[in-house]
Every structure is written in structure tokens, then in C-alpha cells.
Scaffold this active site. Structure first.
Site, short mmCIF file in Angstrom:
data_model
loop_
_atom_site.label_atom_id
_atom_site.label_comp_id
_atom_site.label_asym_id
_atom_site.label_seq_id
_atom_site.Cartn_x
_atom_site.Cartn_y
_atom_site.Cartn_z
N LYS A 54 0.84 -1.21 0.00
CA LYS A 54 0.00 0.00 0.00
C LYS A 54 0.87 1.25 0.00
CE LYS A 54 -3.88 -2.40 2.02
NZ LYS A 54 -4.30 -3.15 3.19
N GLN A 98 -5.30 -2.11 9.36
CA GLN A 98 -5.04 -3.43 8.77
C GLN A 98 -5.53 -4.53 9.69
OE1 GLN A 98 -3.74 -3.76 5.69
NE2 GLN A 98 -3.68 -5.99 5.72
N ASP A 121 -11.91 1.35 3.42
CA ASP A 121 -12.11 -0.10 3.30
C ASP A 121 -13.57 -0.43 2.98
OD1 ASP A 121 -9.95 -1.90 3.64
OD2 ASP A 121 -9.77 -1.35 5.76
N1 GUN Z 1 -6.31 -7.44 5.76
C1 GUN Z 1 -6.27 -8.14 4.61
N2 GUN Z 1 -6.88 -7.45 3.63
C2 GUN Z 1 -7.32 -6.30 4.18
C3 GUN Z 1 -8.03 -5.17 3.66
O1 GUN Z 1 -8.40 -5.08 2.48
N3 GUN Z 1 -8.28 -4.17 4.55
C4 GUN Z 1 -7.91 -4.25 5.84
N4 GUN Z 1 -8.20 -3.23 6.65
N5 GUN Z 1 -7.26 -5.27 6.35
C5 GUN Z 1 -6.96 -6.29 5.52
#
Ligand code: GUN
Length: 288
Positions: A54, A98, A121
Site C-alpha cells: 500500500k 489493517q 475499506d
Molecule cells: N487485511 C487483509 N486485507 C485487508 C483489507 O483489504 N483491509 C484491511 N483493513 N485489512 C486487511
């Protein structure tokens, strides 16, 4: 029949280029660049890799970013305080915490305290609820990325029988809602479903989001179906595996996503699209 491959890497790359261009347009108009905050709690190795990706994306497309790596011992209250600060930070459009979070943290409550207008998200009950009532605001990233892949196929989704395997908050449930909104007749199979095989065999569109390699054998796939594999599991062979037996399914499907390189990159780009949309004020009049 050999399926066409839905190349998520290629589509996500072109969507990132589009985002880069839109960021440049904002810079030329003296508008601020979109800002993304990512909070990583603890040292889950897979999460560290995702978060690194990211950060790379933000650098590539020119977003302002604020990455915080917090101790696994952080209290619920302190984590909520971090989120409250980001909620009030005018340079931050998107906040992503996350997951998974450590056991002692109430993840549902963490999602609740994120400003729904910054919930890139698309996990906040406000944003999920808006999708339920067919007035979507910020959309959950994996289903949103999958809808972009489906749009790329050019197939008319209206009236298709779709089976989603998995009923998680992050993928299965919002996926079913997206497909319902697109006019599919949706079945959600989950751990209590008695006969998942028959639900998949009759489906024109299958989305599997369980994380169990070999869950969907090739002979379950209806000839000509679209197959979207969200599962991603590292096997003892060190390789990444989806839920679907790809080698067999590719001989029956019309379209299929590979693992890796199918859904994963689309989830990432969907979050970046959400962040730009927030910065552009797309949801400004929809929030409570
Ligand atoms: N953990 C694995 N994929 C994601 C995601 O798309 N968003 C978040 N917040 N945590 C994750």
C-alpha cells in the site's frame, strides 16, 4: 473451452495510471493530493507485506500517506485515540486499520469509530448499510475490485445466477449485495450450507472467498461460467493457492481469475480509488 484469464495485475495497473493522472490534474489545479493513513498493529508477517504494498502504491500515484506501525500491546482506548486524531486530520481522506488485529482488540468497535466518510475499506456499518438500501457510498474493496473485473469481461450480469462461497463481513456479504445490485440472483454458501456443490454447479458466476485450497473442484464449474477466486493460501510448496482447482476449472469456465494476480491487486486499487473519491468530495452530501 479454455477460459479467458482475468488479469488483475494488468487491469489494476491501468487503473493506477488513471489515478496518477487524476492526482496530477488536482496538483495542476492547486488542490491537495489525496491522503491515506494506514495503521498496522503488531507484527503479522502477511500484514506487513500488504502494508508495504500500500505504501508503494501511494508513492507511485502521488498520494500523501501516513503509515503508523503500533505495538501489539496497544490498548483499545489508545488505538481508538489514534483513529480519532486521523478522523480530525484534514490532510487524511482515507483511514485503513489493517486486519487481523490482536485478540484483545475489539475489531468491530475499531471499525465503528472510523469516520464513515474516511472508511476507505468500506467496512463501516454506515457504508455497508448504504449498499443494502441500494444507495452505495464507499464500497468494500474486494467486492468493488471484483465488480471492475466483471465489468471488464463485458458480460451482462443482469439475471445471472451467482453463487458466493463465504459469508464474511469483508468479502462474502458485501459481494452478495454488489451482485444483487447488479441484477444477479444471488446464493451465499457458507459453512452450514448443506450442498455447496449443487449451488456452484448451477451458477453462471462463482465467487469463492474461503481460503481453502481445493474447495472448488473443476467439475463443479458450469461450462461457460465466470469464476472469481478470492482465496489465497500459501501451501507447503511455498506457492500461493486459490480455492478453485484452476487447472481443471480453466478448461470449463469462460473467464477465470488466476491466484496470485487476479483479485488481490484489484482490492488494492479499489482502496486507492475510494481514497481519491473521498478527496474529490464524492460522498460529501451522503454522510449523516
Ligand atoms: N487485511 C487483509 N486485507 C485487508 C483489507 O483489504 N483491509 C484491511 N483493513 N485489512 C486487511
Amino acid at each position: 473451452m479454455t477460459a479467458k484469464i482475468l488479469d488483475g495485475n494488468a487491469l489494476a495497473k491501468s487503473l493506477r495510471q488513471e489515478l496518477r493522472q487524476r492526482v496530477n490534474e488536482r496538483i495542476n489545479k492547486n488542490l491537495r493530493v489525496p491522503g491515506l493513513a494506514v495503521i498496522l498493529v503488531g507484527n503479522d508477517p502477511a500484514s506487513e507485506i500488504y502494508v508495504k504494498g500500500k505504501r508503494r502504491d501511494c508513492e507511485e500515484i502521488g498520494y500523501h500517506s501516513n503509515f503508523q506501525h503500533l505495538s501489539s500491546n496497544i490498548s483499545q482506548q489508545d488505538l481508538e485515540a489514534h483513529i480519532a486524531t486521523l478522523n480530525g486530520d484534514p490532510r487524511i481522506d482515507g483511514i485503513l486499520v489493517q486486519s487481523p488485529l490482536p485478540e484483545h482488540i475489539d475489531e468491530g468497535r475499531i471499525i465503528d469509530v472510523i469516520d464513515p466518510g474516511k472508511d476507505v475499506d468500506g467496512f463501516h456499518p454506515f457504508n455497508v448499510g448504504r449498499l443494502v438500501v441500494r444507495r452505495p457510498t464507499i464500497r468494500s474493496c474486494t467486492p468493488k475490485g471484483i465488480m471492475s473485473l466483471l465489468e471488464f469481461t463485458g458480460v451482462n450480469l443482469r439475471g445471472l445466477d451467482a453463487t458466493v462461497i463465504g459469508a464474511s463481513n469483508h468479502v462474502g456479504r458485501p459481494m452478495g449485495l454488489e451482485l444483487l445490485l447488479a441484477g444477479c440472483t444471488v446464493t451465499t454458501a457458507h459453512k452450514f450450507t448443506r450442498d455447496t456443490a449443487s449451488r456452484v454447479r448451477s451458477a453462471d458466476l462463482v465467487v469463492s472467498a474461503v481460503g481453502k485450497p481445493g474447495l472448488v473442484p473443476g467439475d463443479w464449474i458450469k461450462p461457460g461460467a465466470i469464476v472469481i477466486d478470492v482465496g489465497i493460501t500459501r501451501g507447503e510448496d511455498g506457492k500461493l493457492h486459490g480455492d478453485v482447482d484452476f487447472d481443471a476449472a480453466v478448461k470449463r469456465a469462460a473467464w477465470i481469475t488466476p491466484v496470485p494476480g487476479g483479485v488481490g491487486p484489484m482490492t488494492r486499487v479499489a482502496m486507492l480509488q475510494n481514497t481519491l473519491a473521498v478527496a474529490e468530495g464524492e460522498f460529501a452530501n451522503t454522510l449523516p
